[in-house]
Design a protein around this motif. Structure first.
Motif, PDB file in Angstrom:
ATOM      1  N   LEU A  19     -98.753 -26.530 -15.991  1.00 47.26           N
ATOM      2  CA  LEU A  19     -99.190 -27.851 -15.560  1.00 47.26           C
ATOM      3  C   LEU A  19     -98.748 -28.905 -16.563  1.00 47.26           C
ATOM      4  N   LEU A  20     -98.953 -28.638 -17.850  1.00 42.02           N
ATOM      5  CA  LEU A  20     -98.512 -29.580 -18.877  1.00 42.02           C
ATOM      6  C   LEU A  20     -96.988 -29.669 -18.928  1.00 42.02           C
ATOM      7  N   TYR A  21     -96.327 -28.539 -18.793  1.00 38.23           N
ATOM      8  CA  TYR A  21     -94.863 -28.475 -18.902  1.00 38.23           C
ATOM      9  C   TYR A  21     -94.186 -29.391 -17.885  1.00 38.23           C
ATOM     10  N   ALA A  22     -94.553 -29.253 -16.625  1.00 33.63           N
ATOM     11  CA  ALA A  22     -93.867 -30.055 -15.603  1.00 33.63           C
ATOM     12  C   ALA A  22     -94.674 -30.200 -14.321  1.00 33.63           C
ATOM     13  N   GLY A  23     -95.971 -29.959 -14.388  1.00 28.74           N
ATOM     14  CA  GLY A  23     -96.764 -30.055 -13.180  1.00 28.74           C
ATOM     15  C   GLY A  23     -96.503 -28.924 -12.206  1.00 28.74           C
ATOM     16  N   PHE A  24     -95.946 -27.812 -12.699  1.00 26.66           N
ATOM     17  CA  PHE A  24     -95.623 -26.675 -11.838  1.00 26.66           C
ATOM     18  C   PHE A  24     -96.877 -25.858 -11.521  1.00 26.66           C
ATOM     19  N   SER A  25     -96.850 -25.199 -10.371  1.00 27.79           N
ATOM     20  CA  SER A  25     -97.921 -24.295  -9.971  1.00 27.79           C
ATOM     21  C   SER A  25     -97.608 -22.894 -10.493  1.00 27.79           C
ATOM     22  N   TYR A  26     -98.451 -22.395 -11.354  1.00 28.03           N
ATOM     23  CA  TYR A  26     -98.299 -21.038 -11.890  1.00 28.03           C
ATOM     24  C   TYR A  26     -98.371 -20.024 -10.750  1.00 28.03           C
ATOM     25  N   ASP A  27     -99.302 -20.243  -9.823  1.00 26.85           N
ATOM     26  CA  ASP A  27     -99.503 -19.294  -8.729  1.00 26.85           C
ATOM     27  C   ASP A  27     -98.281 -19.206  -7.811  1.00 26.85           C
ATOM     28  N   ARG A  28     -97.562 -20.302  -7.640  1.00 27.69           N
ATOM     29  CA  ARG A  28     -96.342 -20.278  -6.814  1.00 27.69           C
ATOM     30  C   ARG A  28     -95.144 -19.760  -7.605  1.00 27.69           C
ATOM     31  N   LEU A  29     -95.117 -20.024  -8.916  1.00 28.05           N
ATOM     32  CA  LEU A  29     -93.986 -19.616  -9.729  1.00 28.05           C
ATOM     33  C   LEU A  29     -94.015 -18.126 -10.076  1.00 28.05           C
ATOM     34  N   LEU A  30     -95.202 -17.546 -10.205  1.00 22.79           N
ATOM     35  CA  LEU A  30     -95.334 -16.158 -10.647  1.00 22.79           C
ATOM     36  C   LEU A  30     -94.548 -15.166  -9.786  1.00 22.79           C
ATOM     37  N   PRO A  31     -94.696 -15.156  -8.452  1.00 20.63           N
ATOM     38  CA  PRO A  31     -93.917 -14.195  -7.670  1.00 20.63           C
ATOM     39  C   PRO A  31     -92.412 -14.447  -7.754  1.00 20.63           C
ATOM     40  N   LYS A  32     -92.022 -15.705  -7.866  1.00 24.11           N
ATOM     41  CA  LYS A  32     -90.599 -16.023  -7.995  1.00 24.11           C
ATOM     42  C   LYS A  32     -90.054 -15.539  -9.340  1.00 24.11           C
ATOM     43  N   HIS A  33     -90.881 -15.580 -10.357  1.00 25.03           N
ATOM     44  CA  HIS A  33     -90.462 -15.105 -11.675  1.00 25.03           C
ATOM     45  C   HIS A  33     -90.173 -13.606 -11.637  1.00 25.03           C
ATOM     46  N   PHE A  34     -91.055 -12.851 -10.991  1.00 25.90           N
ATOM     47  CA  PHE A  34     -90.830 -11.407 -10.922  1.00 25.90           C
ATOM     48  C   PHE A  34     -89.677 -11.066  -9.981  1.00 25.90           C
ATOM     49  N   ALA A  35     -89.451 -11.897  -8.941  1.00 24.78           N
ATOM     50  CA  ALA A  35     -88.266 -11.711  -8.090  1.00 24.78           C
ATOM     51  C   ALA A  35     -87.007 -11.956  -8.914  1.00 24.78           C
ATOM     52  N   HIS A  36     -87.066 -12.922  -9.827  1.00 26.18           N
ATOM     53  CA  HIS A  36     -85.936 -13.194 -10.723  1.00 26.18           C
ATOM     54  C   HIS A  36     -85.648 -11.966 -11.589  1.00 26.18           C
ATOM     55  N   HIS A  37     -86.665 -11.331 -12.121  1.00 30.95           N
ATOM     56  CA  HIS A  37     -86.461 -10.132 -12.942  1.00 30.95           C
ATOM     57  C   HIS A  37     -85.936  -8.962 -12.119  1.00 30.95           C
ATOM     58  N   LYS A  38     -86.321  -8.910 -10.856  1.00 29.41           N
ATOM     59  CA  LYS A  38     -85.890  -7.812  -9.984  1.00 29.41           C
ATOM     60  C   LYS A  38     -84.436  -7.972  -9.534  1.00 29.41           C
ATOM     61  N   HIS A  39     -83.978  -9.228  -9.406  1.00 32.82           N
ATOM     62  CA  HIS A  39     -82.630  -9.491  -8.880  1.00 32.82           C
ATOM     63  C   HIS A  39     -81.860 -10.496  -9.737  1.00 32.82           C
ATOM     64  N   PRO A  40     -81.757 -10.280 -11.042  1.00 33.42           N
ATOM     65  CA  PRO A  40     -81.091 -11.300 -11.875  1.00 33.42           C
ATOM     66  C   PRO A  40     -79.606 -11.443 -11.530  1.00 33.42           C
ATOM     67  N   GLY A  41     -79.181 -12.701 -11.415  1.00 38.67           N
ATOM     68  CA  GLY A  41     -77.769 -12.990 -11.204  1.00 38.67           C
ATOM     69  C   GLY A  41     -77.223 -12.572  -9.854  1.00 38.67           C
ATOM     70  N   THR A  42     -78.099 -12.305  -8.889  1.00 34.80           N
ATOM     71  CA  THR A  42     -77.637 -11.921  -7.551  1.00 34.80           C
ATOM     72  C   THR A  42     -78.095 -12.981  -6.555  1.00 34.80           C
ATOM     73  N   ALA A  43     -77.716 -12.786  -5.298  1.00 35.34           N
ATOM     74  CA  ALA A  43     -78.132 -13.714  -4.247  1.00 35.34           C
ATOM     75  C   ALA A  43     -79.647 -13.686  -4.055  1.00 35.34           C
ATOM     76  N   GLY A  44     -80.309 -12.599  -4.426  1.00 35.18           N
ATOM     77  CA  GLY A  44     -81.753 -12.503  -4.291  1.00 35.18           C
ATOM     78  C   GLY A  44     -82.527 -13.136  -5.443  1.00 35.18           C
ATOM     79  N   ASP A  45     -81.797 -13.623  -6.448  1.00 30.79           N
ATOM     80  CA  ASP A  45     -82.438 -14.266  -7.610  1.00 30.79           C
ATOM     81  C   ASP A  45     -82.872 -15.676  -7.235  1.00 30.79           C
ATOM     82  N   PRO A  46     -84.189 -15.975  -7.298  1.00 31.95           N
ATOM     83  CA  PRO A  46     -84.624 -17.329  -6.931  1.00 31.95           C
ATOM     84  C   PRO A  46     -84.186 -18.416  -7.894  1.00 31.95           C
ATOM     85  N   ASP A  47     -83.695 -18.041  -9.066  1.00 33.07           N
ATOM     86  CA  ASP A  47     -83.166 -19.050  -9.987  1.00 33.07           C
ATOM     87  C   ASP A  47     -81.873 -19.537  -9.443  1.00 33.07           C
TER      88      ASP A  47
END
Length: 118
Positions: free
Chosen positions: A90-118
């Motif tokens: 919230l302090l960092y950029a007003g981001f929702s931790y609850d929305r970012l958390l699953p995307k973060h783990f999807a990023h770890h599961k699919h780094p650098g691929t089309a499935g990477d949410p980054d």
């Protein structure tokens, strides 16, 4: 008390102390920079230093949130990780931790691929 729980307790204390220091420093410096820092004379030069310090502390906020996502900020304390992560993002950029958390783990599961949410 076993060595593992003592170590876990120390890790939690150290993590929370550092997280609180980063969050408090960021908040105090941000409020000062926005509302109180003079922009005349040497204030302009100091503004660059303030911006650099706030940038560095912002990275710290994201690192706190990242550690909370992985449960390493307060090992074995999921609610503490949850609330510390929420506040840091919230302090960092007003981001929702609850929305970012699953995307973060999807990023770890699919780094650098089309499935990477980054």
């Amino acid at each position: 008390m076993s060595g593992a729980s003592l170590s876990r307790g120390r890790q939690t204390a150290a993590g929370l102390l550092l997280a609180a220091a980063i969050m408090a420093s960021w908040a105090v410096l941000h409020i000062y920079a926005v509302f109180f820092h003079p922009l005349q004379g040497w204030g302009w030069a100091a503004a660059a230093v303030l911006a650099a310090a706030l940038c560095w502390l912002s990275v710290g906020l994201f690192i706190v949130a990242h550690d909370a996502m992985h449960g390493s900020l307060a090992p074995g304390r999921p609610k503490i990780n949850l609330w510390a992560g929420r506040l840091a993002l919230l302090l960092y950029a007003g981001f929702s931790y609850d929305r970012l958390l699953p995307k973060h783990f999807a990023h770890h599961k699919h780094p650098g691929t089309a499935g990477d949410p980054d």
